[in-house]
Design a protein around this motif. Structure first.
Motif, mmCIF file in Angstrom:
data_model
loop_
_atom_site.group_PDB
_atom_site.id
_atom_site.type_symbol
_atom_site.label_atom_id
_atom_site.label_comp_id
_atom_site.label_asym_id
_atom_site.label_seq_id
_atom_site.Cartn_x
_atom_site.Cartn_y
_atom_site.Cartn_z
ATOM 1 N N LEU A 150 -8.161 7.132 30.567
ATOM 2 C CA LEU A 150 -8.948 8.161 29.896
ATOM 3 C C LEU A 150 -8.779 9.525 30.575
ATOM 4 N N ALA A 151 -8.689 9.541 31.896
ATOM 5 C CA ALA A 151 -8.460 10.811 32.594
ATOM 6 C C ALA A 151 -7.119 11.408 32.192
ATOM 7 N N ASN A 152 -6.093 10.569 32.122
ATOM 8 C CA ASN A 152 -4.775 11.042 31.692
ATOM 9 C C ASN A 152 -4.815 11.595 30.274
ATOM 10 N N ARG A 153 -5.469 10.851 29.379
ATOM 11 C CA ARG A 153 -5.531 11.271 27.987
ATOM 12 C C ARG A 153 -6.246 12.600 27.841
ATOM 13 N N TYR A 154 -7.363 12.741 28.575
ATOM 14 C CA TYR A 154 -8.116 13.978 28.416
ATOM 15 C C TYR A 154 -7.359 15.165 29.007
ATOM 16 N N ARG A 155 -6.664 14.936 30.088
ATOM 17 C CA ARG A 155 -5.870 16.026 30.661
ATOM 18 C C ARG A 155 -4.816 16.501 29.670
ATOM 19 N N GLN A 156 -4.198 15.552 28.946
ATOM 20 C CA GLN A 156 -3.188 15.922 27.945
ATOM 21 C C GLN A 156 -3.817 16.616 26.737
ATOM 22 N N LEU A 157 -5.000 16.185 26.372
ATOM 23 C CA LEU A 157 -5.651 16.747 25.181
ATOM 24 C C LEU A 157 -6.228 18.137 25.412
ATOM 25 N N LEU A 250 -19.559 11.204 30.046
ATOM 26 C CA LEU A 250 -19.124 12.511 30.555
ATOM 27 C C LEU A 250 -17.890 13.012 29.815
ATOM 28 N N MET A 251 -17.018 12.098 29.396
ATOM 29 C CA MET A 251 -15.847 12.500 28.600
ATOM 30 C C MET A 251 -16.292 13.109 27.272
ATOM 31 N N LEU A 252 -17.283 12.483 26.638
ATOM 32 C CA LEU A 252 -17.823 13.029 25.396
ATOM 33 C C LEU A 252 -18.444 14.398 25.648
ATOM 34 N N ALA A 253 -19.171 14.521 26.751
ATOM 35 C CA ALA A 253 -19.789 15.810 27.087
ATOM 36 C C ALA A 253 -18.734 16.889 27.317
ATOM 37 N N LEU A 254 -17.676 16.560 28.055
ATOM 38 C CA LEU A 254 -16.604 17.540 28.284
ATOM 39 C C LEU A 254 -15.974 17.977 26.967
ATOM 40 N N PHE A 255 -15.761 17.029 26.063
ATOM 41 C CA PHE A 255 -15.207 17.382 24.753
ATOM 42 C C PHE A 255 -16.135 18.363 24.021
ATOM 43 N N LEU A 288 -18.313 10.289 41.406
ATOM 44 C CA LEU A 288 -17.373 11.367 41.728
ATOM 45 C C LEU A 288 -16.713 11.125 43.083
ATOM 46 N N GLU A 289 -17.501 10.645 44.052
ATOM 47 C CA GLU A 289 -16.925 10.340 45.366
ATOM 48 C C GLU A 289 -15.905 9.204 45.260
ATOM 49 N N ASP A 290 -16.204 8.203 44.450
ATOM 50 C CA ASP A 290 -15.254 7.104 44.233
ATOM 51 C C ASP A 290 -13.948 7.631 43.647
ATOM 52 N N MET A 291 -14.061 8.547 42.697
ATOM 53 C CA MET A 291 -12.862 9.083 42.046
ATOM 54 C C MET A 291 -12.036 9.944 43.004
ATOM 55 N N LYS A 292 -12.701 10.586 43.961
ATOM 56 C CA LYS A 292 -11.988 11.395 44.949
ATOM 57 C C LYS A 292 -11.356 10.542 46.044
ATOM 58 N N SER A 293 -11.922 9.370 46.280
ATOM 59 C CA SER A 293 -11.502 8.535 47.403
ATOM 60 C C SER A 293 -10.042 8.102 47.268
ATOM 61 N N PRO A 294 -9.282 8.139 48.355
ATOM 62 C CA PRO A 294 -7.888 7.680 48.301
ATOM 63 C C PRO A 294 -7.756 6.160 48.253
ATOM 64 N N SER A 295 -8.875 5.460 48.454
ATOM 65 C CA SER A 295 -8.767 4.002 48.567
ATOM 66 C C SER A 295 -9.645 3.213 47.594
ATOM 67 N N PHE A 296 -10.585 3.863 46.898
ATOM 68 C CA PHE A 296 -11.512 3.109 46.044
ATOM 69 C C PHE A 296 -10.778 2.415 44.901
ATOM 70 N N PHE A 311 -7.970 15.971 38.419
ATOM 71 C CA PHE A 311 -8.187 16.914 37.318
ATOM 72 C C PHE A 311 -9.570 16.721 36.712
ATOM 73 N N LEU A 312 -9.926 15.473 36.461
ATOM 74 C CA LEU A 312 -11.193 15.214 35.781
ATOM 75 C C LEU A 312 -12.378 15.509 36.691
ATOM 76 N N VAL A 313 -12.277 15.154 37.971
ATOM 77 C CA VAL A 313 -13.356 15.470 38.908
ATOM 78 C C VAL A 313 -13.570 16.977 38.967
ATOM 79 N N ALA A 314 -12.488 17.725 39.047
ATOM 80 C CA ALA A 314 -12.598 19.186 39.102
ATOM 81 C C ALA A 314 -13.261 19.730 37.839
ATOM 82 N N ALA A 315 -12.908 19.154 36.686
ATOM 83 C CA ALA A 315 -13.493 19.601 35.426
ATOM 84 C C ALA A 315 -14.990 19.335 35.386
ATOM 85 N N ILE A 316 -15.388 18.155 35.844
ATOM 86 C CA ILE A 316 -16.813 17.799 35.843
ATOM 87 C C ILE A 316 -17.575 18.652 36.845
ATOM 88 N N GLU A 317 -17.030 18.785 38.059
ATOM 89 C CA GLU A 317 -17.735 19.549 39.088
ATOM 90 C C GLU A 317 -17.854 21.017 38.705
#
Length: 455
Positions: A150-157, A250-255, A288-296, A311-317
């Motif tokens: 979903l993050a990939n798709r939204y970045r492309q859209l 949150l994806m719906l909200a960003l849209f 958001l911390e999970d999405m930023k984590s290099p290991s989660f 990309f998506l974390v930056a958009a939300i933040e």
């Protein structure tokens, strides 16, 4: 005409009966297991460890209380004080006797989570501990593929949204609503390749048709038409689950924000650990911390994953920093009160205040099964009952509402004549060991119900 009675835990053949008799003891047992896992990380001589062992014994006693059909007791003055328990619970308990296995399903279920919470709030070393955090984190981690896709798709859209025509925007709204509706069960083919041409293509139409086949009531177009003429610049989400589901919300909200459909999205979270997976404000920040984590997430076989998540974390933040996305909480959402109390007449437990606030919103989106049960009072409505009838005052007190619900409980309304009978027959053939009406509790079907608050 008298209202239908509420579903009760001794209604034979209902999913509520199964939940009270089978699922609740398992739920408390799982909480004990997770508490033991946490205790294993502590020094056995510490005060927190001693307090935790006491909580463990009390959880075991609560489980036995349910299994033995104990009486639903009032909360003590000390419990009310330390856990800030709304007075509505004791008002119900004092008005008539109930037991765990004969009481009202909705009331007893909400009461159960308050009983669990008070055990932790009463101990200084555990006051802010979320007993359901382990399962919430594990569930989100298991959603790696969906999160990245979903993050990939939204970045492309996103780069194409400014040039999208009204037809494309309506199609995208439908698809983001579907993703928010189904959560982890989302058909990711809805956004395959994620170009506007793909979405408008025959293949895109076929994917939508397949997805919508299990949506028994679908008012998405009515909600979209209303948003096109909206005046307030605000959409509210009354949240259900944390993890992938709030991620999809949150994806719906960003849209909605990125297309200018609205200017602000407010998310209403729970104020205590609740219904195992329900979203607290801290769960949003942890996501958001999970999405930023290099290991989660294991991104080894998802080469675009890191960039898409960043990309998506930056958009939300960015939206949070600007005030366009806001998370709030209120104890009303964890009371026993159904949403017929979201009305100026409810002056004790914030119902009137929330109603007044929602009058400033273009659309209030109620997510998930529990919110649907509260909207309808969890009553035994005939399944062909009009949605506007089942939601009582909310049909006429000036709030625009949209319920997105995968069906996981007995109450369902708004069905066309004959649909319930057909689905019962289908379920009888497919699941010979279950009551036919359990199609409505399976999570395989959904409803999207809109009301303009002016009925």
């Amino acid at each position: 005409m008298p209202l239908p009675s509420v579903f009760r835990n001794n209604d034979s053949g209902t999913f509520g009966y199964h939940t009270a008799h089978v699922r609740w003891p398992i739920l408390v047992g799982n909480a004990i297991d997770d508490l033991q896992a946490e205790l294993s990380t502590l020094d056995a001589g510490s005060e927190a460890y001693v307090q935790g062992r006491a909580i463990e014994k009390e959880l075991a006693a609560l489980r036995e209380e349910i299994l033995n059909d104990g009486v639903i007791r009032p909360f003590s003055e000390e419990e009310v004080r330390v856990a800030e328990i709304p007075g509505s619970f004791n008002e119900v308990v004092s008005s008539y006797a109930q037991t765990w296995l004969t009481g009202g399903w909705l009331f007893c279920e909400v009461y159960l989570y308050r009983r669990i919470n008070v055990l932790f709030r009463a101990r200084s070393g555990w006051r802010d501990f979320d007993i359901f955090n382990r399962v919430k984190q594990a569930t989100f981690q298991s959603s790696t593929l969906g999160v990245v896709e979903l993050a990939n798709r939204y970045r492309q859209l996103k780069s194409q949204l400014d040039s999208a025509n009204p037809e494309s925007l309506q199609l995208l709204f439908k698809e983001f609503v579907d993703i928010s509706l189904w959560g982890n069960a989302t058909d990711l083919s809805l956004l395959t390749n994620a170009t506007l041409e793909d979405i408008q293509s025959l293949q895109g139409a076929e994917a939508r048709k397949n997805s919508e086949a299990k949506i028994l009531v679908n008012d998405t177009e009515r909600a979209w038409a209303h948003l096109q003429n909206a005046q307030q610049g605000r959409v509210d989400f009354v949240l259900d689950n944390s993890g992938f589901e709030v991620y999809a919300d949150l994806m719906l909200a960003l849209f909605l924000l990125d297309t200018g459909v609205t200017k602000k999205c407010i998310f209403h979270a729970k104020d205590i650990p609740y219904m195992v997976s329900d979203c607290l404000i801290k769960d949003f920040h942890l996501m958001l911390e999970d999405m930023k984590s290099p290991s989660f997430f294991d991104l080894q076989n998802l080469p675009q994953g890191r960039g898409a998540l960043d990309f998506l974390v930056a958009a939300i933040e960015s939206r949070v920093a600007s005030g366009a996305i806001e998370f709030v909480q209120d104890s009303f959402w964890t009371t026993d009160l159904d949403y017929w109390h979201l009305d100026p007449s409810e002056t004790k437990y914030h119902g009137a205040e929330i109603h007044a606030d929602f009058r400033n919103s273009d659309l209030v989106i109620f997510k998930g099964d529990l919110n649907y049960r509260k909207l309808t009072g969890d009553r035994k409505w005939p399944r062909t009952t009009r949605w506007a009838t089942a939601i009582g005052p909310l049909a006429s007190n000036g709030i625009n509402t949209l319920s997105l619900r995968t069906c996981k409980a007995d109450v369902v309304v708004g069905l066309a004549p004959g649909v319930d009978g057909q689905l019962c027959e289908l379920w009888k053939r497919e699941r010979k060991d279950e009551p036919p009406s359990w199609w409505a509790s399976s999570g395989k079907y959904a409803v999207i119900c809109y009301c303009d608050g002016q009925q």
